[in-house]
Design an enzyme around this catalytic site. Structure first.
Site, mmCIF file in Angstrom:
data_model
loop_
_atom_site.group_PDB
_atom_site.id
_atom_site.type_symbol
_atom_site.label_atom_id
_atom_site.label_comp_id
_atom_site.label_asym_id
_atom_site.label_seq_id
_atom_site.Cartn_x
_atom_site.Cartn_y
_atom_site.Cartn_z
ATOM 1 N N THR A 824 1.540 -4.435 1.520
ATOM 2 C CA THR A 824 2.412 -4.707 0.362
ATOM 3 C C THR A 824 3.877 -4.789 0.742
ATOM 4 O O THR A 824 4.666 -5.438 0.062
ATOM 5 C CB THR A 824 2.228 -3.613 -0.707
ATOM 6 N N CYS A 825 4.236 -4.145 1.841
ATOM 7 C CA CYS A 825 5.631 -4.184 2.276
ATOM 8 C C CYS A 825 6.058 -5.619 2.578
ATOM 9 O O CYS A 825 7.194 -6.007 2.333
ATOM 10 C CB CYS A 825 5.815 -3.307 3.507
ATOM 11 N N PHE A 826 5.107 -6.395 3.135
ATOM 12 C CA PHE A 826 5.424 -7.776 3.525
ATOM 13 C C PHE A 826 4.803 -8.800 2.577
ATOM 14 O O PHE A 826 4.796 -9.987 2.876
ATOM 15 C CB PHE A 826 4.921 -8.043 4.957
#
Length: 859
Positions: A824-826
């Site tokens: 989810t960070c990217f």
């Protein structure tokens, strides 16, 4: 403008010649008394109006009646009243003063507007008006400031020698030392005495002498004069108490009057003008402002009008053919702001001011006779600048429409000052009838370029909150940008990072301890969130934490908030919640969490009900506001208001001014008015009954909870004063989009356009199947998939462009029996190479189930 420059140059030349004659004629060892007597005969431009001499011949016709004016004796600080005819001579006034005070004629000198009155002239020729204020001064030998006169005599002597071409060792150092000593000797405990002391600088003709030296053909003399003048400007601002700055304004304005219109003097002139601006900033805040009489106020505003006019003339639309862009500077706009504010306050605070002034200003007006000319001139400046500003905004809009230039092509150096100029035009428009509406109508018509300026130039350090007075002139993106400037900037500084380690099983309790127990300042840094025993880190985890905490905090299991019946994601404080210390701390915690989520641009899926929002904005709550919170009560109250008068007056409803509530299993009666149980509701008081009922149930009962929520929200803002600005700047629908994003169905075409592929090509079967499956999903399933992918359930208000990066679908080496995973960070979805569309559909339908989505991804 050329005639003004010609008059100014002629004046400087005349003054220069007389000063030259004086300097060459007066021996260096002249006594101070004789020097003062000689100086008194020289012209002074301190406050003289260039139109006075030309209009003196008609003065008698305009003032046929007897005059009454006041004479203030600087020696003993007394004031006497004098009556005389306009045709009387100044000498006759001196005779009257002698009879009243006993002061010999030879000891008297009358000063009006900075100029000594000549005995042989009539009062009409001297332009003496009713209620004018004159000063009576004596010869120098009776002055209370002999040391000050001696210092000025020393300065004059050095200037005279330099001007005659003599070499004076350490001339600059000596002059600066004298000026420092002169200013340092200003009495600190008596305003009137300090005024007398500082007036000596003008009375000694020091400004004229320094300007004469500055215009000397000898280059070294010019440098000495400029350094000396700049040193004096610094002294007035840096060493004198702020309450004395008003006394220094006339002196610095004398330098401006002498330098104005001379091109080679522009840098020094601008410095003097800016010094006047700096001094004026403190006049309105000083306790001495009330001691400035109406004459001095009139003289002041007339003196600064030329400043406003010349700055306005420098403001030239960028691509006009008639002139080259002069590039109005920030310093120009800062000075303009102070000068406009000064005149605005003078007009508004005038005893005869009765409200907005008609644009069709009469030649004379009974309620502001002294300021009518100033008001007329200021309106002309406002009118011209508003037309220029409209042209500038139109130029930006044309470029926006043509799309022929990049963003940088729409703006230039001067455009960075447009918002500040508009702010001053808004202030000026408040003086005149109809101009406020005219100003905002222009802003409304130029909404698009105005918003473009806001997005480009509004910074956290600016004061542009006035733009939010009329929310209809700016769009949501601009409003959102402005309210985000009310939060401290999020900076990824490791030293100021707040590390939060949370056990999912103790999510709310541990989050409360982390956020509620720290100093508010520490929350102004960045966040680093981790869940215990999990590897995932980064922005995705941070977004998940915000979402989960807010969902838990507003859950009805905690009895802190109530969800609206028709929208379970919309909340307001529970009126039945007991406001004990712990629950109030949780309301403060809720305020901090919502503010932090807004500051970090995280959607939490929680929105506020209208009754809650309006109280946060400091607004009244009425019946229409409770429609969503309590549809039943709303419907009942609406019927009461709509019932036939005869029915309600018959007491068929049996209503009284009370409200019944259930508390701890028992019924409790609350009076809406003292003795409310004995006051029947009828057709005359039913509106008051409904109003009090709504107020009691949705305002009074939750006031403590709302107050603590505000406290928590304010902790995250840059300044407490911004709280009302924040909520009043937004409509409820705007805040909904910021907290929850768009709940409408996601456009799959836009979704695909913002997606990139790693290990896949857009034509691969797996990618074709994926988008075909997404197309068939329900709106709720699409939002759940987006949440699984990005930890964002709804797309931002700006659409997919509002995400910090593009989305990615990455080929995963995982077995086809595995579900998709996410980083989810990217914004990365890892999709195994499923062998068929049916298998992929089965896996995707599993991950969009809400219980799966709530615990997702790896990092």
């Amino acid at each position: 403008m050329s005639s003004t420059n010609s008059c100014r140059s002629s004046y400087i030349y005349s003054t220069k010649r007389k000063l030259e004659d004086y300097v060459s004629a007066v021996p260096e060892d002249d006594g101070a008394a004789d020097y003062a007597a000689a100086v008194a005969d020289l012209p002074s431009s301190s406050w003289a109006s260039t139109s006075q001499s030309s209009s003196s011949s008609n003065y008698l016709l305009a003032h046929p009646s007897q005059l009454q004016f006041f004479v203030r004796m600087l020696s003993d600080n007394k004031t006497i009243s004098i009556r005389a005819c306009p045709c009387d001579t100044v000498k006759s006034v001196h005779e009257k003063i002698r009879k009243i005070t006993g002061i010999p004629l030879r000891e008297q000198r009358l000063i009006y507007l900075g100029k000594q009155l000549q005995w042989e002239k009539s009062l009409a020729q001297c332009a003496i008006e009713n209620d004018a204020s004159l000063q009576l001064v004596g010869r120098l030998r009776s002055t209370g400031h002999p040391k000050a006169w001696k210092i000025m005599e020393d300065v004059r002597s050095i200037i005279g020698r330099l001007y005659r071409g003599e070499t004076v060792r350490y001339a600059l150092q000596t002059i600066k030392t004298c000026l420092s000593e002169y200013v340092s000797k200003t009495p600190k405990n008596n305003f009137e005495t300090a005024q007398e002391h500082l007036q000596i600088f003008i009375s000694s003709l020091a400004p004229s002498a320094l300007i004469m030296l500055y215009m000397s053909p000898i280059e070294d003399n010019m440098k000495i004069a400029e350094e000396s003048i700049r040193h004096f400007l610094h002294l007035t601002k840096a060493t004198l108490p702020k309450q004395y700055h008003s006394i220094c304004v006339p002196t610095v304005m004398e330098f401006c009057n002498l330098l104005r219109g001379v091109p080679q003097c522009l840098p020094l002139y601008t410095s003097c003008r800016t010094c006047v601006s700096s001094l004026l900033k403190n006049i309105g805040h000083s306790h001495t402002s009330s001691s400035i009489d109406s004459v001095a106020t009139l003289v002041l505003v007339k003196g600064i009008l030329p400043f406003i006019s010349e700055i306005a003339d420098r403001f030239v639309p960028f691509n006009t053919e008639s002139a080259v862009d002069l590039g109005i500077l920030q310093s120009d706009v800062n000075d303009f702001s102070v000068f406009v504010s000064c005149i605005y306050n003078a007009i508004k605070e005038h005893p005869g001011f009765l409200g907005e002034i008609s644009v069709a200003l009469p030649r004379k007006a009974s309620y502001y006779p002294n300021l009518v000319e100033v008001a007329r001139d200021l309106y002309q400046i406002f009118d011209n600048m508003l037309l220029k500003m409209e042209l500038c905004l139109n130029q930006i809009e044309e470029q926006l429409n043509s799309n022929s230039a990049g963003e940088g092509g729409m703006f230039h150096q001067q455009s960075s000052q447009y918002l500040a100029i508009l702010k001053e035009l808004n202030v000026m428009s408040g003086i005149y009838v109809g101009c406020k509406e005219r100003f905002w109508a222009m802003m409304r018509l130029r909404k698009r370029p105005l918003c473009a300026l806001i997005l480009r130039y509004v910074k956290r350090t600016d004061d542009h909150w006035w733009l939010l007075e009329r929310k209809d002139v700016i769009d949501l993106e601009a409003k959102r940008h402005m309210v985000m400037m009310m939060f401290p900037e999020v900076v990824d500084d490791f030293d100021e990072q707040n590390e939060i380690l949370i056990d999912r099983s103790q999510l709310l309790t541990e989050s409360f301890n982390y956020v509620s127990m720290v100093d508010p300042e520490s929350l102004h840094g960045s966040l680093f969130v981790e869940f215990k025993n999990e590897e995932a880190t980064g922005p995705g985890v941070e977004r998940e934490w915000f979402y989960l905490v807010c969902q838990a905090l507003f859950s009805q299991h905690n009895d802190l908030f109530i969800a609206c019946p028709n929208d379970c994601s919309r909340f307001y404080p529970n009126p039945a919640s007991k406001p004990d210390p712990l629950s109030l701390k949780y309301f403060k915690f809720a305020g901090r969490m919502i503010a932090l989520a807004l500051r970090h641009k995280v959607q939490v899926g929680i929105v506020l009900d209208r009754i809650f929002f309006r109280q946060l904005a400091g607004l009244e709550v009425d019946l229409e506001d409770i429609r969503e919170a309590d549809p039943c009560l709303y419907s009942s109250c609406r019927k009461i208001l709509e019932l036939d008068s005869e029915v309600i007056d018959s007491d068929a409803l049996g209503l009284t001014f009370v409200r019944e509530v259930e508390e701890l299993g028992s019924r409790k009666v609350i009076d809406l008015l003292p003795g409310g149980a004995n006051i029947a509701v009828n057709s005359k008081n039913r509106e008051e009954y409904v109003h009090l009922l709504v107020k009691n149930q949705f305002v009074s009962s939750i006031s403590e909870q709302v107050s603590h929520f505000k406290e928590g929200f304010v902790d995250i803002l840059s300044s407490p004063r911004m709280l009302d600005y924040f909520f009043q700047s937004l409509d409820l629908e705007d805040l909904d989009l910021m907290l929850r994003g768009s709940t409408s169905d996601i456009c799959v075409q836009a979704w695909r356009a913002h997606t990139e592929y790693i290990g896949y090509k857009e034509t691969d079967l797996q990618i074709v199947w994926f988008w075909e499956i997404v197309e068939t999903m329900t709106p709720k399933q699409k939002h759940e998939l987006l949440f699984f992918w990005t930890s964002i359930k709804n797309i931002p208000v700006e659409g997919f462009c509002g995400l910090s990066s593009t989305l990615q679908i990455c080929s995963s080496p995982a077995p086809i029996t595995h579900l998709p995973t996410t980083h989810t960070c990217f914004y990365r979805l890892c999709l195994p190479v499923y062998p068929s569309m049916a298998v992929m559909l089965d896996r995707l339908l599993i991950v969009v189930q809400e219980h799966v989505v709530s615990s997702f991804g790896t990092w």
